[in-house]
Design a protein around this motif. Structure first.
Motif, short mmCIF file in Angstrom:
data_model
loop_
_atom_site.label_atom_id
_atom_site.label_comp_id
_atom_site.label_asym_id
_atom_site.label_seq_id
_atom_site.Cartn_x
_atom_site.Cartn_y
_atom_site.Cartn_z
N LYS A 29 6.35 11.11 -2.91
CA LYS A 29 5.69 12.12 -3.73
C LYS A 29 4.95 13.08 -2.80
CE LYS A 29 4.87 9.20 -7.82
NZ LYS A 29 3.83 8.66 -8.73
N ALA A 30 4.64 14.27 -3.30
CA ALA A 30 3.90 15.26 -2.53
C ALA A 30 2.84 15.88 -3.41
CB ALA A 30 4.83 16.33 -1.98
N ILE A 31 1.67 16.15 -2.86
CA ILE A 31 0.59 16.71 -3.68
C ILE A 31 0.90 18.16 -4.07
CG2 ILE A 31 -1.12 15.24 -2.58
CD1 ILE A 31 -2.18 17.93 -1.28
N ASN A 32 0.27 18.57 -5.15
CA ASN A 32 0.39 19.94 -5.64
C ASN A 32 -0.83 20.73 -5.15
OD1 ASN A 32 0.55 22.33 -7.05
ND2 ASN A 32 0.96 21.38 -9.03
N ARG B 221 9.21 1.94 1.62
CA ARG B 221 7.80 2.14 1.32
C ARG B 221 7.59 3.23 0.28
NH1 ARG B 221 4.37 -1.28 4.55
NH2 ARG B 221 2.84 -0.26 3.19
N LYS B 222 6.40 3.19 -0.36
CA LYS B 222 5.93 4.28 -1.21
C LYS B 222 5.17 5.25 -0.32
CE LYS B 222 3.46 1.39 -3.35
NZ LYS B 222 2.39 0.84 -4.22
N VAL B 223 5.52 6.53 -0.40
CA VAL B 223 4.92 7.51 0.51
C VAL B 223 4.39 8.70 -0.29
CG1 VAL B 223 5.30 9.03 2.49
CG2 VAL B 223 6.51 6.84 2.34
N LEU B 224 3.14 9.07 -0.01
CA LEU B 224 2.53 10.27 -0.58
C LEU B 224 2.28 11.24 0.57
CD1 LEU B 224 1.12 11.89 -2.85
CD2 LEU B 224 -0.99 10.65 -2.28
N VAL B 225 2.86 12.43 0.52
CA VAL B 225 2.69 13.43 1.58
C VAL B 225 1.56 14.37 1.17
CG1 VAL B 225 3.83 15.15 3.02
CG2 VAL B 225 5.16 13.26 2.04
N TRP B 226 0.53 14.44 2.02
CA TRP B 226 -0.67 15.23 1.72
C TRP B 226 -0.86 16.24 2.84
CZ3 TRP B 226 -4.53 13.25 -2.11
CH2 TRP B 226 -5.55 14.18 -2.34
N GLY B 227 -0.28 17.42 2.71
CA GLY B 227 -0.38 18.45 3.73
C GLY B 227 -1.71 19.17 3.69
N ASP B 228 -2.12 19.72 4.83
CA ASP B 228 -3.35 20.53 4.89
C ASP B 228 -3.27 21.70 3.91
OD1 ASP B 228 -4.08 18.83 6.87
OD2 ASP B 228 -4.20 20.34 8.46
N TYR B 229 -4.43 22.15 3.46
CA TYR B 229 -4.47 23.22 2.46
C TYR B 229 -4.45 24.60 3.14
CZ TYR B 229 -6.02 25.99 -1.57
OH TYR B 229 -6.11 26.93 -2.56
N ALA C 104 0.82 -1.21 0.00
CA ALA C 104 0.00 0.00 0.00
C ALA C 104 0.86 1.26 0.00
CB ALA C 104 -0.91 0.01 1.22
N THR C 105 0.33 2.30 -0.64
CA THR C 105 0.97 3.62 -0.56
C THR C 105 0.64 4.23 0.80
OG1 THR C 105 0.82 4.01 -2.94
CG2 THR C 105 1.01 5.95 -1.52
N VAL C 106 1.67 4.69 1.49
CA VAL C 106 1.49 5.33 2.79
C VAL C 106 1.21 6.82 2.57
CG1 VAL C 106 2.52 5.85 5.04
CG2 VAL C 106 3.03 3.67 3.89
N VAL C 107 0.04 7.27 2.96
CA VAL C 107 -0.33 8.67 2.80
C VAL C 107 -0.11 9.37 4.14
CG1 VAL C 107 -2.12 10.30 2.10
CG2 VAL C 107 -2.07 7.99 1.11
N ILE C 108 0.80 10.34 4.16
CA ILE C 108 1.09 11.08 5.38
C ILE C 108 0.20 12.32 5.43
CG2 ILE C 108 2.83 12.33 6.71
CD1 ILE C 108 3.28 9.33 6.60
N VAL C 109 -0.64 12.39 6.46
CA VAL C 109 -1.55 13.52 6.65
C VAL C 109 -1.25 14.16 8.01
CG1 VAL C 109 -3.36 12.57 5.19
CG2 VAL C 109 -3.29 11.96 7.62
#
Length: 371
Positions: A301-304, A269-277, A222-227
């Motif tokens: 990766k990090a969201i845009n 691991r695969k990591v997606l960083v999803w910071g607050d807007y 699974a992709t680990v999504v950091i929130v």
């Protein structure tokens, strides 16, 4: 160049004002809080019924405040703006007028600085893994805090094997203000019997474990999504992402505590960083990525956040919040697909994990065992 010069002058003006305000800290605080401090030491004052607002009056940090209840701090200009509901320019104008008559203000005795304060005994808290025979107490049994707040959530932190480590409480008062104190098991001295206290948990390295570590073991691909925040970690994958392909983790302490977390469990691991807007969330996202770059064998990766702006997502939005009117779950998947590569390669990490799983499977079969 002209804009840069104006910005530099404005910064210099603000710094000069801060220095002057710090040198007139007693009359300034009298104007801000005429009822006086709830307590004081040789270095600072505390204000409020619970003393949650700390203001330093002496030393290298004189003129700085920190509000423990709202988890924010800064200089006197920021405090003036906050207390009088002014914008930054109005706060500077108010400060200028105040400084013009600061020497004429008669200061009550309650604002006089104490010449000394007794040195406080340093408490050393030793975090321990909770004893299953000693369950965590009810919120009402943890002192007087329940007179001001109610407990709306209790988030358990576990190690990678699923063993309970400690809790983070989510508390809310009648005005909607929230705080998140930790509740951990341990003791203050070797002679003392361990018990539960509103104290932070640290492992042997002095770091804080991530929230949701127990999800890693059963979801190797699974992709680990950091929130940011336990609530988003609990709800994010189920609400908007694919719970079979994503697991959400967070760190404790909010945006200011990124460097205090132990990120080592995310190696491989695969990591997606999803910071607050919001600005704080974007800065936290950058700091998380910086910490993850220090690890070996990881893809990040990090969201845009520009994509959230284009779809009219509201300020401070995170994965625990409802979708805005113009957005849909398709928008979430699109934002994920356009995430910016930071380090490593997701496909390579997937191949490594699949190979490891295949090796484990072949090894078991060689001994006549099935998984």
């Amino acid at each position: 160049f002209l804009l840069q010069t104006q910005q530099e002058k404005a910064k210099e003006t603000a710094q000069t004002l801060e220095e002057k305000l710090a040198s007139h800290i007693e009359p300034l605080l009298y104007k801000l809080f005429p009822d006086g401090p709830s307590s004081k030491t040789s270095r600072g004052y505390r204000f409020g019924s619970k003393g949650s607002l700390s203001i330093t009056h002496s030393g290298p940090k004189a003129g700085q405040f920190y509000d423990f209840e709202n988890q924010e701090g800064g200089g006197m200009l920021k405090l003036i703006a906050r207390e009088f509901h002014l914008d930054s320019q109005e706060a500077k104008e108010w400060a200028g007028e105040f400084l013009g008559k600061a020497k004429e203000i008669k200061i009550p005795e309650v604002f006089s600085k104490p010449l000394y304060s007794k040195p406080q005994k340093q408490e050393t808290w030793l975090s321990l893994q909770p004893d299953s025979k000693t369950p965590a107490p009810k919120f009402e049994d943890l002192g007087k805090l329940h007179h001001y707040y109610k407990e709306v959530m209790r988030h358990p932190y576990h190690d990678k094997e699923g063993h309970l480590l400690y809790y983070v409480l989510r508390l809310e008062n009648s005005e909607g203000k929230k705080i998140t104190p930790p509740l951990s098991y341990g003791k203050f001295s070797e002679e003392e019997e361990p018990s539960w206290h509103l104290k932070g948990y640290k492992d042997q390295s002095g770091k804080h474990p991530l929230y949701g570590l127990e999800k890693l073991k059963d979801n190797p691909l699974a992709t680990v999504v950091i929130v940011e925040g336990e609530k988003a970690a609990d709800l994010g994958a189920d609400k908007f992402l694919n719970p079979d392909k994503h697991i959400c983790l967070s760190w404790s302490g909010g945006a200011s505590s990124v460097s205090k977390a132990d990120w080592s469990a995310l190696e491989g691991r695969k990591v997606l960083v999803w910071g607050d807007y919001d600005i704080t969330g974007m800065r936290a996202q950058y700091e998380v990525c910086s910490e993850l770059k220090k690890l070996k064998n990881i893809a990040v990766k990090a969201i845009n956040h520009d994509l959230l702006y284009e779809r009219d997502f509201p300020n401070k939005w995170d994965l625990a919040d409802p979708l805005p009117e113009r957005a849909s779950e398709v928008s979430i998947h699109y934002i994920e697909s356009k995430a910016k590569p930071i380090i490593g390669d997701f496909s390579e990490i997937e191949r490594q994990v699949e190979k490891e799983l295949g090796m484990d499977k072949n090894f078991d079969k060689g001994f006549g065992m099935e998984r």
